[in-house]
Design a protein around this motif. Structure first.
Motif, PDB file in Angstrom:
ATOM      1  N   THR A 148      -3.375  10.696   2.572  1.00  0.00           N
ATOM      2  CA  THR A 148      -2.480  11.730   2.036  1.00  0.00           C
ATOM      3  C   THR A 148      -2.322  11.593   0.534  1.00  0.00           C
ATOM      4  O   THR A 148      -2.392  12.587  -0.211  1.00  0.00           O
ATOM      5  N   ALA A 149      -2.116  10.364   0.056  1.00  0.00           N
ATOM      6  CA  ALA A 149      -1.939  10.141  -1.383  1.00  0.00           C
ATOM      7  C   ALA A 149      -3.201  10.502  -2.150  1.00  0.00           C
ATOM      8  O   ALA A 149      -3.132  11.076  -3.250  1.00  0.00           O
ATOM      9  N   LEU A 150      -4.359  10.181  -1.598  1.00  0.00           N
ATOM     10  CA  LEU A 150      -5.619  10.531  -2.267  1.00  0.00           C
ATOM     11  C   LEU A 150      -5.799  12.035  -2.340  1.00  0.00           C
ATOM     12  O   LEU A 150      -6.292  12.577  -3.349  1.00  0.00           O
ATOM     13  N   CYS A 151      -5.426  12.746  -1.297  1.00  0.00           N
ATOM     14  CA  CYS A 151      -5.517  14.220  -1.317  1.00  0.00           C
ATOM     15  C   CYS A 151      -4.591  14.795  -2.383  1.00  0.00           C
ATOM     16  O   CYS A 151      -4.967  15.712  -3.117  1.00  0.00           O
ATOM     17  N   VAL A 152      -3.406  14.261  -2.466  1.00  0.00           N
ATOM     18  CA  VAL A 152      -2.449  14.751  -3.464  1.00  0.00           C
ATOM     19  C   VAL A 152      -2.993  14.540  -4.876  1.00  0.00           C
ATOM     20  O   VAL A 152      -2.812  15.389  -5.762  1.00  0.00           O
ATOM     21  N   SER A 176      -0.021   1.273  15.650  1.00  0.00           N
ATOM     22  CA  SER A 176       0.661   2.390  14.987  1.00  0.00           C
ATOM     23  C   SER A 176       0.887   2.095  13.509  1.00  0.00           C
ATOM     24  O   SER A 176       0.849   3.012  12.676  1.00  0.00           O
ATOM     25  N   LEU A 177       1.092   0.828  13.159  1.00  0.00           N
ATOM     26  CA  LEU A 177       1.263   0.460  11.747  1.00  0.00           C
ATOM     27  C   LEU A 177      -0.014   0.735  10.972  1.00  0.00           C
ATOM     28  O   LEU A 177       0.022   1.302   9.864  1.00  0.00           O
ATOM     29  N   HIS A 178      -1.163   0.372  11.528  1.00  0.00           N
ATOM     30  CA  HIS A 178      -2.436   0.642  10.864  1.00  0.00           C
ATOM     31  C   HIS A 178      -2.654   2.144  10.690  1.00  0.00           C
ATOM     32  O   HIS A 178      -3.168   2.588   9.649  1.00  0.00           O
ATOM     33  N   VAL A 179      -2.288   2.914  11.694  1.00  0.00           N
ATOM     34  CA  VAL A 179      -2.430   4.372  11.583  1.00  0.00           C
ATOM     35  C   VAL A 179      -1.591   4.892  10.422  1.00  0.00           C
ATOM     36  O   VAL A 179      -2.055   5.680   9.584  1.00  0.00           O
ATOM     37  N   ARG A 180      -0.324   4.423  10.327  1.00  0.00           N
ATOM     38  CA  ARG A 180       0.571   4.891   9.261  1.00  0.00           C
ATOM     39  C   ARG A 180       0.034   4.517   7.883  1.00  0.00           C
ATOM     40  O   ARG A 180       0.107   5.315   6.940  1.00  0.00           O
ATOM     41  N   ILE A 181      -0.492   3.301   7.754  1.00  0.00           N
ATOM     42  CA  ILE A 181      -1.015   2.857   6.461  1.00  0.00           C
ATOM     43  C   ILE A 181      -2.194   3.729   6.039  1.00  0.00           C
ATOM     44  O   ILE A 181      -2.258   4.218   4.892  1.00  0.00           O
ATOM     45  N   ASN A 182      -3.139   3.942   6.941  1.00  0.00           N
ATOM     46  CA  ASN A 182      -4.323   4.732   6.601  1.00  0.00           C
ATOM     47  C   ASN A 182      -3.968   6.181   6.304  1.00  0.00           C
ATOM     48  O   ASN A 182      -4.529   6.785   5.370  1.00  0.00           O
ATOM     49  N   VAL A 183      -3.062   6.749   7.077  1.00  0.00           N
ATOM     50  CA  VAL A 183      -2.643   8.134   6.836  1.00  0.00           C
ATOM     51  C   VAL A 183      -1.966   8.251   5.476  1.00  0.00           C
ATOM     52  O   VAL A 183      -2.181   9.221   4.737  1.00  0.00           O
ATOM     53  N   ALA A 184      -1.142   7.255   5.126  1.00  0.00           N
ATOM     54  CA  ALA A 184      -0.468   7.282   3.826  1.00  0.00           C
ATOM     55  C   ALA A 184      -1.479   7.277   2.690  1.00  0.00           C
ATOM     56  O   ALA A 184      -1.326   8.013   1.697  1.00  0.00           O
ATOM     57  N   ILE A 190       0.838  -1.215   0.000  1.00  0.00           N
ATOM     58  CA  ILE A 190       0.000   0.000   0.000  1.00  0.00           C
ATOM     59  C   ILE A 190       0.865   1.255   0.000  1.00  0.00           C
ATOM     60  O   ILE A 190       0.630   2.187  -0.779  1.00  0.00           O
ATOM     61  N   VAL A 191       1.870   1.273   0.859  1.00  0.00           N
ATOM     62  CA  VAL A 191       2.755   2.449   0.905  1.00  0.00           C
ATOM     63  C   VAL A 191       3.528   2.579  -0.400  1.00  0.00           C
ATOM     64  O   VAL A 191       3.752   3.695  -0.900  1.00  0.00           O
ATOM     65  N   GLY A 192       3.946   1.446  -0.975  1.00  0.00           N
ATOM     66  CA  GLY A 192       4.641   1.498  -2.260  1.00  0.00           C
ATOM     67  C   GLY A 192       3.772   2.102  -3.352  1.00  0.00           C
ATOM     68  O   GLY A 192       4.242   2.912  -4.163  1.00  0.00           O
ATOM     69  N   LEU A 193       2.499   1.723  -3.376  1.00  0.00           N
ATOM     70  CA  LEU A 193       1.577   2.301  -4.352  1.00  0.00           C
ATOM     71  C   LEU A 193       1.369   3.793  -4.094  1.00  0.00           C
ATOM     72  O   LEU A 193       1.286   4.596  -5.035  1.00  0.00           O
ATOM     73  N   CYS A 194       1.287   4.175  -2.828  1.00  0.00           N
ATOM     74  CA  CYS A 194       1.135   5.609  -2.496  1.00  0.00           C
ATOM     75  C   CYS A 194       2.340   6.402  -2.970  1.00  0.00           C
ATOM     76  O   CYS A 194       2.201   7.484  -3.565  1.00  0.00           O
ATOM     77  N   ASP A 195       3.533   5.861  -2.727  1.00  0.00           N
ATOM     78  CA  ASP A 195       4.757   6.566  -3.138  1.00  0.00           C
ATOM     79  C   ASP A 195       4.843   6.706  -4.654  1.00  0.00           C
ATOM     80  O   ASP A 195       5.456   7.655  -5.164  1.00  0.00           O
ATOM     81  N   ALA A 196       4.224   5.755  -5.368  1.00  0.00           N
ATOM     82  CA  ALA A 196       4.247   5.802  -6.834  1.00  0.00           C
ATOM     83  C   ALA A 196       3.103   6.633  -7.400  1.00  0.00           C
ATOM     84  O   ALA A 196       2.935   6.695  -8.628  1.00  0.00           O
ATOM     85  N   GLY A 197       2.301   7.255  -6.533  1.00  0.00           N
ATOM     86  CA  GLY A 197       1.198   8.091  -6.995  1.00  0.00           C
ATOM     87  C   GLY A 197      -0.031   7.311  -7.415  1.00  0.00           C
ATOM     88  O   GLY A 197      -0.938   7.868  -8.041  1.00  0.00           O
ATOM     89  N   ARG A 198      -0.088   6.025  -7.072  1.00  0.00           N
ATOM     90  CA  ARG A 198      -1.231   5.179  -7.452  1.00  0.00           C
ATOM     91  C   ARG A 198      -2.162   5.063  -6.246  1.00  0.00           C
ATOM     92  O   ARG A 198      -2.357   3.998  -5.663  1.00  0.00           O
ATOM     93  N   ALA A 199      -2.746   6.200  -5.901  1.00  0.00           N
ATOM     94  CA  ALA A 199      -3.492   6.310  -4.646  1.00  0.00           C
ATOM     95  C   ALA A 199      -4.766   5.475  -4.640  1.00  0.00           C
ATOM     96  O   ALA A 199      -5.108   4.858  -3.625  1.00  0.00           O
ATOM     97  N   VAL A 200      -5.480   5.446  -5.755  1.00  0.00           N
ATOM     98  CA  VAL A 200      -6.740   4.699  -5.785  1.00  0.00           C
ATOM     99  C   VAL A 200      -6.478   3.205  -5.623  1.00  0.00           C
ATOM    100  O   VAL A 200      -7.203   2.510  -4.896  1.00  0.00           O
ATOM    101  N   GLU A 201      -5.439   2.693  -6.288  1.00  0.00           N
ATOM    102  CA  GLU A 201      -5.090   1.282  -6.119  1.00  0.00           C
ATOM    103  C   GLU A 201      -4.706   0.993  -4.670  1.00  0.00           C
ATOM    104  O   GLU A 201      -5.050  -0.063  -4.122  1.00  0.00           O
ATOM    105  N   ALA A 202      -3.977   1.924  -4.063  1.00  0.00           N
ATOM    106  CA  ALA A 202      -3.600   1.756  -2.655  1.00  0.00           C
ATOM    107  C   ALA A 202      -4.849   1.678  -1.777  1.00  0.00           C
ATOM    108  O   ALA A 202      -4.935   0.841  -0.867  1.00  0.00           O
ATOM    109  N   ALA A 203      -5.830   2.542  -2.063  1.00  0.00           N
ATOM    110  CA  ALA A 203      -7.075   2.530  -1.286  1.00  0.00           C
ATOM    111  C   ALA A 203      -7.832   1.219  -1.488  1.00  0.00           C
ATOM    112  O   ALA A 203      -8.446   0.692  -0.549  1.00  0.00           O
ATOM    113  N   ASN A 204      -7.766   0.675  -2.705  1.00  0.00           N
ATOM    114  CA  ASN A 204      -8.431  -0.605  -2.961  1.00  0.00           C
ATOM    115  C   ASN A 204      -7.793  -1.730  -2.149  1.00  0.00           C
ATOM    116  O   ASN A 204      -8.493  -2.597  -1.617  1.00  0.00           O
TER     117      ASN A 204
END
Length: 472
Positions: free
Chosen positions: A388-392, A377-385, A345-359
């Motif tokens: 954030t990617a969706l907002c971007v 804390s891991l779940h918090v980081r994943i959801n925040v990522a 999920i974080v890898g997809l967010c970093d690549a700008g593939r936010a919708v796939e990450a959300a899926n």
């Protein structure tokens, strides 16, 4: 309910020691197996059995091992005591005795093993031997009772038993596993072994690698081959593991190929060590090839190996391959955990593939991967990522959907994430959503910063109807 009958309802006409051994081996319940043994060997004998059976030493060893493995050590000890009358020969009684000593060590009771060993000459009329000394020494060393181990070694020498190679190996392991012990002491001890075996070499090679003395470990490996001591899978796996850890990936791959030339099949640990090193060293594509070989030649990879490969592929931007590996993992019935989902999920967010990450985040939730105290804390980081990617990417509806899912699942939202959402919704002219986020902040007693208030006030002020009402 009455207890189940532990003895056979009908005994064979000619019950033999071999037949009894098969019965004991076939019985899965060790208590029932003991009852079978007693019924055949202890008077009164079953009426259908013509004579009392004298069991074989192998049967006693097997039953002792079964009882000990099941944690029924008192029953195993009792069986050993009763077997003294059955087997006058020490050679027959020593194998089950050694089995019981090792069982005490496996169950973290090395002091009980020492007590049994001390009592053997009087309670069992069984004299000590080099093998029994070594068995107790191994248990003491494994549980860090080093002063007792040294004392027992002194007793062994005083009793006239010279240390065997197995004894030296136990002491060598003690020196190598103790991080505070100088490794040079282990080297000197190794040089005193008359005929070191593969275990001796493996132990010292690992000890040298742990201290960062890789060159000496490789020299010892060469010496091992020259002295016609055949390297084992443990030897190669140890060296490959440390080469991979230190980033010497080409050397590790060469050692892996050498295993094949020598006809030594790598095991799961070998593959895991090399795959992990390749993934951390930026060579995930090579790790993917090894993953294929592991699945074909050994066994399906475990979750740890899959996690290493997916993490390495994501770091190198090979997201399509990472998703394929995840799909293959699930087809094999292995359930990804939060850590593994998070890497992708974080890898997809970093690549700008936010919708796939959300899926994939939705898939994680549907798979029942829930946060606990360890993974919170891991779940918090994943959801925040993902938020954030969706907002971007400007995904208003999806960002608000993920935010609401976080609220429903009790995933805490950080103040910075609240502010990001308020700012994003205001810019996109979704003031109702922004106001909803502010109300959620206040309900959690998270007081918005001035910047957050400025954003939402500016958003409302920019609306024409609000300005007109203010002017009136």
């Amino acid at each position: 309910m009455p207890p189940a009958n532990l003895t056979p309802t009908k005994w064979p006409k000619n019950l033999t020691a071999e037949h009894l051994h098969r019965l004991v081996r076939a019985e899965r319940d060790p208590r029932r197996a003991l009852a079978l043994f007693d019924a055949a060997t202890v008077a009164p004998v079953p009426t259908s059995a013509p004579t009392q059976i004298l069991p074989s030493p192998d049967t006693v060893s097997l039953l002792t091992s079964r009882l000990a493995s099941a944690g029924l050590l008192p029953l195993a000890t009792s069986l050993l005591s009763r077997s003294r009358a059955l087997f006058p020969s020490n050679a027959d009684l020593e194998p089950p005795f050694l089995t019981l000593l090792r069982a005490f060590s496996r169950t973290h009771r090395p002091l009980d093993a020492l007590k049994l060993f001390r009592s053997a000459p009087s309670a069992l009329s069984l004299p000590h031997s080099a093998r029994s000394y070594t068995a107790v020494l191994a248990g003491l060393v494994a549980h860090s009772h080093l002063p007792l181990a040294h004392s027992l070694l002194a007793d062994m020498r005083a009793a006239g038993f010279g240390p065997t190679t197995a004894t030296y190996n136990v002491l060598l392991k003690a020196h190598c596993s103790d991080a505070d012990a100088p490794i040079d002491d282990a080297v000197r001890l190794f040089r005193n072994i008359p005929k070191p075996d593969a275990c001796s070499y493996n132990t010292l090679i690992d000890g040298l690698c742990r201290r960062g003395r890789r060159a000496e470990a490789l020299e010892l490996f060469s010496e091992m081959v020259e002295n016609a001591v055949a390297p084992t899978v443990v030897t190669y796996t140890t060296i490959i593991n440390w080469l991979a850890r230190e980033g010497c990936l080409d050397d590790a791959l060469e050692m892996f190929d050498e295993m094949g030339r020598r006809g030594i099949a790598p095991n799961v640990v070998t593959y895991s060590s090399l795959i992990d090193g390749l993934c951390k060293g930026g060579r995930a594509a090579s790790a993917l090839d090894l993953l294929e070989r592991l699945a074909k030649e050994v066994k399906p990879p475990n979750t740890i190996i899959y996690s290493s490969v997916i993490n390495g592929l994501c770091k190198e931007g090979l997201l399509r391959e990472a998703m394929e590996v995840l799909d293959r993992m699930r087809l094999q019935g292995r359930k990804p955990d939060a850590g593994l989902f998070g890497k992708l999920i974080v890898g997809l967010c970093d690549a700008g593939r936010a919708v796939e990450a959300a899926n994939y985040l939705d898939e994680m939730v549907l798979a029942g991967v829930q946060p606990n105290r360890v993974t919170w804390s891991l779940h918090v980081r994943i959801n925040v990522a993902v938020v954030t990617a969706l907002c971007v990417r400007g995904e208003v509806g999806r960002a608000f959907q993920v935010y609401q899912s976080m609220r429903t699942r009790g995933i805490s939202t950080e103040p910075s994430t609240f502010h990001l959402l308020v700012e994003f919704f205001c810019k996109k002219n979704h003031l109702e959503k922004a106001a909803r986020v502010v109300l959620d902040m206040l309900s959690e007693r998270c007081i918005p910063e001035r910047e957050t208030w400025d954003v939402i006030v500016s958003g409302y002020w920019s609306k024409k109807k609000v300005r007109q009402e203010a002017d009136a």
